[in-house]
Design an enzyme around this catalytic site. Structure first.
Site, mmCIF file in Angstrom:
data_model
loop_
_atom_site.group_PDB
_atom_site.id
_atom_site.type_symbol
_atom_site.label_atom_id
_atom_site.label_comp_id
_atom_site.label_asym_id
_atom_site.label_seq_id
_atom_site.Cartn_x
_atom_site.Cartn_y
_atom_site.Cartn_z
ATOM 1 N N GLU A 45 0.486 1.255 6.113
ATOM 2 C CA GLU A 45 0.048 0.194 5.927
ATOM 3 C C GLU A 45 -0.318 0.261 4.585
ATOM 4 O O GLU A 45 -0.359 1.521 4.075
ATOM 5 C CB GLU A 45 -1.604 1.255 6.794
ATOM 6 N N LYS A 124 -4.509 -5.945 11.559
ATOM 7 C CA LYS A 124 -5.202 -5.519 12.044
ATOM 8 C C LYS A 124 -6.121 -6.047 12.812
ATOM 9 O O LYS A 124 -6.426 -6.925 12.210
ATOM 10 C CB LYS A 124 -5.201 -4.384 10.796
ATOM 11 N N CYS A 158 -3.552 2.081 11.239
ATOM 12 C CA CYS A 158 -4.697 2.425 10.537
ATOM 13 C C CYS A 158 -5.718 3.056 11.529
ATOM 14 O O CYS A 158 -5.505 3.667 13.291
ATOM 15 C CB CYS A 158 -4.606 2.244 9.375
#
Length: 295
Positions: A45, A124, A158
């Site tokens: 990321e 995300k 993440c």
């Protein structure tokens, strides 16, 4: 292909004077992965934020200006990853990139490239406080799975890995491998993502690969401190490591971490395991609502 080598990057943030220096670094990483017979290379990321160094201090010290300036590099960044995936004949999950949308907002997007070109992407979905409150990067709104020659792949960027229903929907759509590019600045942050990854591997009886940013980049306003160890996680059952960690990186060096994955083992363990976490998922919803006792 049920058996293949995966490479997870423990990736250091560089500082560049020229685009060519970045391109050379990226090719060196990809070439090393290919030399070790990797079919899939996973970058972290926000590893792309090292490109902000190309615009000078006034930009890389400004959280908003760097997002806007980096849009000018996105086409050639795409082209470079396309070229490297084709030249070295492997799939590349590129370091996630802040991508501006038509409404002016930015999303944190991870692109998957193959030898034949772009295969898909995942934004995300749940943002951290830093992204929400300081960087003003917006959440995506679609859970994707990507069909590849290696099988169906899901991506949890993440913080997304800490929320079980995201990965579960990808697994139910056919993903037996979840890729988790991460960027954390503390040991606690790294372990939050690690625990999330291991929980996703446990409850879904699947593989999960974590690729973090690594080391210090004091020049960067966005990714100055990077803590983590690249790791590949497995179900915790017969034929897999007792602690569910197949491979992990060292605490001292940027590096690739390689692991051979056999996706046929996922079907085996779901059918013959000591436990049936994947099959028993729905049973957690069967009991009635909590009853308060002791009053």
């Amino acid at each position: 292909m049920s058996t293949f080598t995966l490479a997870a990057a423990q990736y250091d943030i560089g500082f560049f004077q020229r685009w060519e220096d970045f391109a050379e670094k990226l090719e060196q990483w990809v070439a090393q992965a290919a030399k070790n017979q990797a079919s899939l290379a996973v970058f972290p990321e926000y590893g792309s934020m090292e490109l902000a160094s190309l615009f000078g201090e006034a930009v890389y010290k400004d959280l908003q200006r760097q997002l806007h300036e980096m849009q000018t590099l996105l086409p050639q960044w795409h082209a470079l990853h396309n070229e490297l995936a084709k030249r070295y004949n492997l799939m590349i999950l590129a370091a996630s990139y802040p991508v501006q949308q038509a409404n002016g907002e930015f999303v944190n997007r991870a692109y998957l490239f193959g030898p034949q070109g772009l295969l898909g992407f995942q934004d995300k979905l749940i943002m951290t406080r830093f992204e929400n409150e300081q960087w003003h990067i917006s959440a995506g709104d679609q859970i994707q799975v990507i069909a590849t020659d290696l099988g169906t792949i899901g991506i949890n960027i993440c913080y997304d890995s800490e929320f079980p229903h995201l990965a579960r929907q990808q697994v139910m759509a056919g993903a037996n491998l979840i890729l988790v590019p991460s960027c954390t600045d503390t040991e606690a942050g790294f372990h939050r993502v690690r625990l999330g990854c291991q929980a996703r591997a446990l409850e879904n009886q699947c593989y999960v690969a974590q690729a973090p940013t690594f080391g210090l980049a004091p020049w960067s306003e966005a990714v100055d401190i990077n803590t983590g160890r690249a790791s590949i996680y497995t179900p915790v059952d017969y034929g897999f490591p007792d602690n569910g960690i197949l491979r992990q990186g060292s605490e001292s060096d940027a590096q690739w971490v390689f692991a051979e994955l056999d996706l046929s083992e996922i079907a085996r363990i779901r059918a013959e395991g000591q436990v049936f976490n994947h099959r028993d998922w729905d049973k957690q919803f069967s009991p009635t609502a909590p009853v308060q006792n002791g009053q």
